[in-house]
Design a protein around this motif. Sequence first.
Motif, PDB file in Angstrom:
ATOM      1  N   MET A 275     -29.044  29.561 -57.768  1.00  0.00           N
ATOM      2  CA  MET A 275     -27.577  29.465 -57.834  1.00  0.00           C
ATOM      3  C   MET A 275     -27.118  29.077 -59.238  1.00  0.00           C
ATOM      4  SD  MET A 275     -26.331  27.929 -54.145  1.00  0.00           S
ATOM      5  CE  MET A 275     -27.100  26.348 -54.372  1.00  0.00           C
ATOM      6  N   ARG A 276     -27.854  28.144 -59.890  1.00  0.00           N
ATOM      7  CA  ARG A 276     -27.516  27.737 -61.251  1.00  0.00           C
ATOM      8  C   ARG A 276     -27.642  28.902 -62.226  1.00  0.00           C
ATOM      9  NH1 ARG A 276     -29.829  22.794 -60.637  1.00  0.00           N
ATOM     10  NH2 ARG A 276     -31.845  23.535 -61.289  1.00  0.00           N
ATOM     11  N   CYS A 277     -28.709  29.694 -62.072  1.00  0.00           N
ATOM     12  CA  CYS A 277     -28.910  30.854 -62.944  1.00  0.00           C
ATOM     13  C   CYS A 277     -27.797  31.880 -62.742  1.00  0.00           C
ATOM     14  CB  CYS A 277     -30.278  31.486 -62.686  1.00  0.00           C
ATOM     15  SG  CYS A 277     -31.658  30.499 -63.272  1.00  0.00           S
ATOM     16  N   GLU A 278     -27.438  32.128 -61.499  1.00  0.00           N
ATOM     17  CA  GLU A 278     -26.364  33.080 -61.201  1.00  0.00           C
ATOM     18  C   GLU A 278     -25.034  32.588 -61.777  1.00  0.00           C
ATOM     19  OE1 GLU A 278     -24.201  35.252 -57.386  1.00  0.00           O
ATOM     20  OE2 GLU A 278     -25.962  33.998 -57.066  1.00  0.00           O
TER      21      GLU A 278
ATOM     22  N   CYS B 235     -20.690  32.826 -65.807  1.00  0.00           N
ATOM     23  CA  CYS B 235     -19.922  32.132 -66.847  1.00  0.00           C
ATOM     24  C   CYS B 235     -20.042  32.850 -68.190  1.00  0.00           C
ATOM     25  CB  CYS B 235     -20.390  30.685 -66.989  1.00  0.00           C
ATOM     26  SG  CYS B 235     -19.832  29.622 -65.642  1.00  0.00           S
ATOM     27  N   SER B 236     -21.226  33.336 -68.497  1.00  0.00           N
ATOM     28  CA  SER B 236     -21.439  34.078 -69.737  1.00  0.00           C
ATOM     29  C   SER B 236     -20.597  35.352 -69.753  1.00  0.00           C
ATOM     30  CB  SER B 236     -22.922  34.416 -69.896  1.00  0.00           C
ATOM     31  OG  SER B 236     -23.129  35.251 -70.998  1.00  0.00           O
ATOM     32  N   ARG B 237     -20.581  36.064 -68.651  1.00  0.00           N
ATOM     33  CA  ARG B 237     -19.756  37.281 -68.553  1.00  0.00           C
ATOM     34  C   ARG B 237     -18.277  36.935 -68.657  1.00  0.00           C
ATOM     35  NH1 ARG B 237     -22.860  40.214 -63.509  1.00  0.00           N
ATOM     36  NH2 ARG B 237     -24.738  40.792 -64.670  1.00  0.00           N
ATOM     37  N   PHE B 238     -17.872  35.887 -67.992  1.00  0.00           N
ATOM     38  CA  PHE B 238     -16.485  35.452 -67.997  1.00  0.00           C
ATOM     39  C   PHE B 238     -16.040  35.114 -69.421  1.00  0.00           C
ATOM     40  CE2 PHE B 238     -13.100  32.330 -67.124  1.00  0.00           C
ATOM     41  CZ  PHE B 238     -12.318  33.070 -66.252  1.00  0.00           C
ATOM     42  N   ASP B 239     -16.910  34.450 -70.185  1.00  0.00           N
ATOM     43  CA  ASP B 239     -16.590  34.062 -71.556  1.00  0.00           C
ATOM     44  C   ASP B 239     -16.432  35.259 -72.481  1.00  0.00           C
ATOM     45  OD1 ASP B 239     -16.539  31.387 -70.918  1.00  0.00           O
ATOM     46  OD2 ASP B 239     -18.602  31.014 -71.586  1.00  0.00           O
ATOM     47  N   ARG B 240     -16.998  36.397 -72.121  1.00  0.00           N
ATOM     48  CA  ARG B 240     -16.886  37.591 -72.952  1.00  0.00           C
ATOM     49  C   ARG B 240     -15.623  38.406 -72.653  1.00  0.00           C
ATOM     50  NH1 ARG B 240     -22.810  38.551 -71.871  1.00  0.00           N
ATOM     51  NH2 ARG B 240     -22.024  39.979 -70.303  1.00  0.00           N
TER      52      ARG B 240
END
Length: 142
Positions: free
Chosen positions: A119-122, A127-132
């Motif tokens: 769940m943490r990895c997902e 979050c990484s996608r959201f930040d882009r």
Amino acid sequence: MFVDDDSVRTALARLIRSAGRHVEVFASTSEFLATKSLAACPSCVVLDVQLPDINGLQLHRELGGACPIILITGYCDITKTVHAMKAGASDFLPKPVRDAGLLGAIELALERARQLYAMRCERDVLCSRFDRLTHVNGRSWR
């Protein structure tokens, strides 16, 4: 694993290794807290309630759910057990710890740790996608 007694710590480490598990052993709270390996992979902590420099229940609270915790104690009572379980302990075992009981508790805790890690990895990927994402009107999406 963080247990107050050297001989118990050594015996439990041997038991866990004999079951094919990697074990890290700590003799002090500061040594334990200095490690960064808790979040690096699915893991659990076997923690004694009576520690030389801090109460195991306090340390459990400080870890804040970073990984499943199995508490062990030679001074077991219902109040401590209930408190530990409400605080999120994976298990609470009395000393002397039975081999099968400890190994079973570790397996259950590691399964929970694998789920938490996934769940943490997902979440990190999302979050990484959201930040882009493109900012609107110069403002972040967050």
